[in-house]
Structure formats: structure tokens, C-alpha cells
Design a protein around this motif. Structure first.
Motif, PDB file in Angstrom:
ATOM      1  N   LEU A  64      17.413 -43.176 -21.388  1.00  0.00           N
ATOM      2  CA  LEU A  64      17.078 -42.567 -22.669  1.00  0.00           C
ATOM      3  C   LEU A  64      16.432 -41.199 -22.560  1.00  0.00           C
ATOM      4  O   LEU A  64      16.482 -40.411 -23.485  1.00  0.00           O
ATOM      5  N   GLU A  73      14.245 -46.285 -19.385  1.00  0.00           N
ATOM      6  CA  GLU A  73      13.577 -44.993 -19.447  1.00  0.00           C
ATOM      7  C   GLU A  73      14.492 -43.883 -18.929  1.00  0.00           C
ATOM      8  O   GLU A  73      14.604 -42.826 -19.537  1.00  0.00           O
ATOM      9  N   LEU A  88      12.993 -50.722 -24.314  1.00  0.00           N
ATOM     10  CA  LEU A  88      12.030 -49.720 -23.857  1.00  0.00           C
ATOM     11  C   LEU A  88      10.711 -49.869 -24.586  1.00  0.00           C
ATOM     12  O   LEU A  88       9.635 -49.776 -23.988  1.00  0.00           O
ATOM     13  N   TRP A  89      10.777 -50.109 -25.889  1.00  0.00           N
ATOM     14  CA  TRP A  89       9.573 -50.353 -26.680  1.00  0.00           C
ATOM     15  C   TRP A  89       8.783 -51.511 -26.058  1.00  0.00           C
ATOM     16  O   TRP A  89       7.588 -51.401 -25.792  1.00  0.00           O
ATOM     17  N   GLY A 133       7.210 -50.681 -22.734  1.00  0.00           N
ATOM     18  CA  GLY A 133       6.072 -49.777 -22.853  1.00  0.00           C
ATOM     19  C   GLY A 133       4.845 -50.439 -23.443  1.00  0.00           C
ATOM     20  O   GLY A 133       3.738 -49.918 -23.325  1.00  0.00           O
ATOM     21  N   HIS A 134       5.023 -51.608 -24.068  1.00  0.00           N
ATOM     22  CA  HIS A 134       3.902 -52.240 -24.763  1.00  0.00           C
ATOM     23  C   HIS A 134       3.514 -53.578 -24.167  1.00  0.00           C
ATOM     24  O   HIS A 134       2.761 -54.342 -24.773  1.00  0.00           O
ATOM     25  N   ARG A 135       4.033 -53.831 -22.975  1.00  0.00           N
ATOM     26  CA  ARG A 135       3.621 -55.057 -22.295  1.00  0.00           C
ATOM     27  C   ARG A 135       2.160 -54.961 -21.904  1.00  0.00           C
ATOM     28  O   ARG A 135       1.675 -53.905 -21.494  1.00  0.00           O
ATOM     29  N   GLY A 170      16.628 -49.228 -27.007  1.00  0.00           N
ATOM     30  CA  GLY A 170      15.410 -48.824 -27.694  1.00  0.00           C
ATOM     31  C   GLY A 170      14.406 -49.953 -27.809  1.00  0.00           C
ATOM     32  O   GLY A 170      13.229 -49.780 -27.492  1.00  0.00           O
ATOM     33  N   TYR A 171      14.866 -51.123 -28.238  1.00  0.00           N
ATOM     34  CA  TYR A 171      13.919 -52.236 -28.354  1.00  0.00           C
ATOM     35  C   TYR A 171      13.329 -52.575 -26.985  1.00  0.00           C
ATOM     36  O   TYR A 171      12.131 -52.808 -26.847  1.00  0.00           O
ATOM     37  N   SER A 184      21.496 -48.613 -29.455  1.00  0.00           N
ATOM     38  CA  SER A 184      20.135 -48.107 -29.621  1.00  0.00           C
ATOM     39  C   SER A 184      19.150 -49.269 -29.724  1.00  0.00           C
ATOM     40  O   SER A 184      18.010 -49.154 -29.298  1.00  0.00           O
ATOM     41  N   HIS A 185      19.603 -50.408 -30.254  1.00  0.00           N
ATOM     42  CA  HIS A 185      18.709 -51.576 -30.259  1.00  0.00           C
ATOM     43  C   HIS A 185      18.519 -52.114 -28.836  1.00  0.00           C
ATOM     44  O   HIS A 185      17.402 -52.407 -28.418  1.00  0.00           O
TER      45      HIS A 185
END
Lengths: 203, 203
Positions: B89, B86, B137-138, B141-143, B134-135, B130-131
Motif C-alpha cells: 500500500l 504495508e 493493515l488497519w 497497526g492497531h494490535r 486496508g482492513y 481495498s478491504h
DNA sequence: ACCTGAACACCGTTCAAGT
DNA sequence: ACCTGAACACCGTTCAAGT
């Protein structure tokens, strides 16, 4: 919400405060709570508005063309609203409002209809979505601040050492030689993913 | 900084405040300014500490194996310190401290030494980084929040409509059938990128 | 050299009081 | 129905004053 989006576009989410929104509407911050349950709900609605504008239907296109259009459309929108990616990826509390669910469903549907198994479609969805959001957020966070570009670049180069950062200097040179608004680099990674998926498609 | 990292690991960066760090050290918040120029400098140092631990040297490995090890090592570290991605980015003001520069240089060097042109190495670097960021962080954030997993899942399913979200429901089923700590999905996208790059390597 | 109290300019949010 | 003043519990940071 329009007021909040305009302000966020102009000065970033970090600077967005209830008091500021109130000012912009000629009203005290507390009045906003008559229309919105809290700041988080407002931010969530703003994000979903952006998701709602991502193009999902591409007539007469094969799955790759169609998904490429959706991803580049999303990329463009997220660049226009630089706060959206950040809010999606660092929520604190996850939520999936309507337009976002539609967006996810549409990507999954196109992968499944292209012939991917449920498992590969899931993997593909994650690869695509994390590139769309992740690459764009990376790009947004590393844009050269428009106010003082020369100072900034000079400052950055002062950090670099000719020996220890040989390839970084070369990399910087590439960026100067092929200036890019981000679309080319975004498309490169996107095609890597789409072509890789294509190769795994059962014939 | 140790104190700050422990607190951030436990309760997230958003909750991290100078006053809290002070408390934890039995001292007033203002005293910290004797050691650190400000909160941003502290956060930047924390991030760079994490970058410093990413494995960069993999003996006797070809470029793909080596870059895969770096990416998965970074993925693991970023999961252990959920605030790091976080902060990298969404900085507000970009900065590239030492360890981060070394990390970037090392990836670029391995791509160039594998035979990629400066331009392809740049593209490859962006796709990989970015993977990785980015992945992850994704994923972070979705845990599913560990405190109330059942309530959360139930809440989520209540939003889904059998007709309008047919493939989303299938996607959710896949996640239950193949539970993953994120490594499989991360590796899937990573291999898509690495294999795609490999195919573009001049022979 | 290091720590602190007081202060400044901010936050999001609540709630009783106004019109 | 909508708006507001006052208040609460927070922020990061500065600076003169203490030891």
C-alpha cells in the motif's frame, strides 16, 4: 509543524527529515528538539491536525447522509495530505491523539443513535474506518506519477499479456473510459457498506 | 530472500536493513548486491512471494464463496507476514509483479464470469481489494503490543474521559466481551461488500 | 564469480558548550 | 531561553581492490 506539513505535502513523508525542516526554518535540526520531543511526536501532531479538520457535524441529516459526509470529507483531506493515511495505518507505536478520539467517538455515537446495537456499531465502525483509510491509501499508492504519465503507462502495458491478463486489460480500459479522481470508486464502496449496514438495522 | 522474510517476520520491515540481512547470512551487506539490484527489488520480490500463496482456485464454488475464500486466505497470509500489506500500500513507486497481476486478474475474472458488467467488476474489485489490504493493515497497526498488554491498555484508558468518550468506552467493552483475532470483523466487512455486490447483479 | 574495505551522502538524537 | 558543533550509531549504495 506548519513547516513540516508543507514539506510533507510537497515531497512526501519519506523525504521529510529533521535536517530538512531545520533548513526550511533557517535553523539547525537540533534546535527543533527545543519545541518537539522527537520526530514521532511531530508526525503524530501532524496527523491529529488533519483529523481535526474532518467534518463531524452535519445538521438535519439522517445517519447515512451524515456518515457519508464524514467519510467523503476525510477522503478529500487525506488526498490533500497524502502522508496522513500512511502515518495512521503504519504507526509502529499506536497512539490516539485527541482529534482522532473525537472522530472515532463521533462515528460510534451516530451509529448507536441510529439504532444499532453496541456490537453492530463496532462492526460498522471498523468497516467504515477501514474503508476510509484503506481505500484512500490504496488510491494514493496507485496514482499515476504526474511527472511521466505516458512512460509509466507504456511500461505497465508492456508487462501485460493479452491472454493471461484479459480482464486486467479490460479493467484498465474501464479506467480510461471513466476517468475518476477516486471519488466515484470511493463512494461505490462506501455505499456498499452503508447500505449493507442499513439492511441490518432493526425496524 | 528467505533470510529477509524471516527477519522481517520477526522484527518488522522498518528494522530490516541490508547490513542486518548480511549479518544473518554471515556476509557483508555489499555482497547482497551481487544477487539483488537493490533493497526495493528485494522488498518487491518478498511481497510477490506472499501474493503467490493466496488461494485463487476454489473448485465447485459459486463466485461469492470463491471470492470470500481468496479474501480470507489473503487476510491470513498478511497477518502471518505483517510487512506485506504495508509494502503493497505504500510503495513510493508502484509495481505489479507477476503473482500480484495473477491475483488481480483472477478476482476480475470471477466477477466478470459471475455476470457483472466491466464497470461493476472494476468497482467490485476495488472494494474487495481495498478491504482486504486496508482492513488488514488497519488491524495490524492497531494490535496490542504483546510485550506489555496491561500497561498499554491502562495507558489507553487513562486518555479516555467518561463523558466525552462514552461510546468509545462501550466500543472497547465490546472488544473485551467478544475477543476476536480479527477474522470476525474482517468477515463482517467482507460480507457487507459481497452481499452488496450480489444485490447489484443483473438477474 | 564472488566478497570486501573504504567511502559517500544521508538519517534521528544527545549533550556539552556557547550567547 | 534558545541555538550550535561535534559526536554517536545508524542507513543504502558504489566502486576499486582483492581472491
Amino acid at each position: 509543524m506548519d513547516a513540516a506539513m508543507t514539506l510533507a505535502d510537497a515531497s512526501g513523508v519519506r523525504a521529510l527529515s529533521m535536517r530538512q525542516i531545520g533548513d526550511h526554518l533557517g535553523v539547525q535540526a537540533m534546535s527543533l528538539y527545543n519545541y518537539v520531543s522527537g520526530k514521532n511526536a511531530l508526525l503524530s501532531a501532524m496527523v491529529d491536525h488533519v483529523f481535526g479538520e474532518i467534518p463531524l457535524e452535519v445538521p438535519n441529516a439522517d445517519w447515512k447522509t451524515s456518515l457519508r459526509a464524514t467519510a467523503t470529507g476525510a477522503h478529500d483531506l487525506f488526498l490533500a495530505h497524502p502522508w496522513a493515511c500512511e502515518l495512521v495505518l503504519t504507526p509502529g507505536s499506536i497512539d490516539f491523539p485527541n482529534a482522532r478520539l473525537r472522530y472515532m467517538e463521533s462515528i460510534l455515537a451516530r451509529l448507536r443513535q441510529a439504532g444499532f446495537s453496541p456490537l453492530d456499531a463496532s462492526h460498522g465502525y471498523h468497516a467504515l474506518d477501514s474503508h476510509t483509510l484503506g481505500y484512500t491509501l490504496w488510491e494514493l499508492g496507485h496514482r499515476i506519477p504526474p511527472d511521466t504519465p505516458e512512460d509509466f503507462i507504456e511500461e505497465l502495458f508492456k508487462q501485460l499479456d493479452d491472454d493471461a491478463h484479459r480482464y486486467l486489460l479490460e479493467h484498465a480500459k474501464v479506467h480510461f473510459e471513466y476517468p475518476d479522481d477516486g471519488t466515484n470508486d470511493f463512494a461505490f464502496g462506501l455505499d456498499l457498506i452503508l447500505d449493507g449496514l442499513d439492511a441490518r438495522l432493526p425496524r
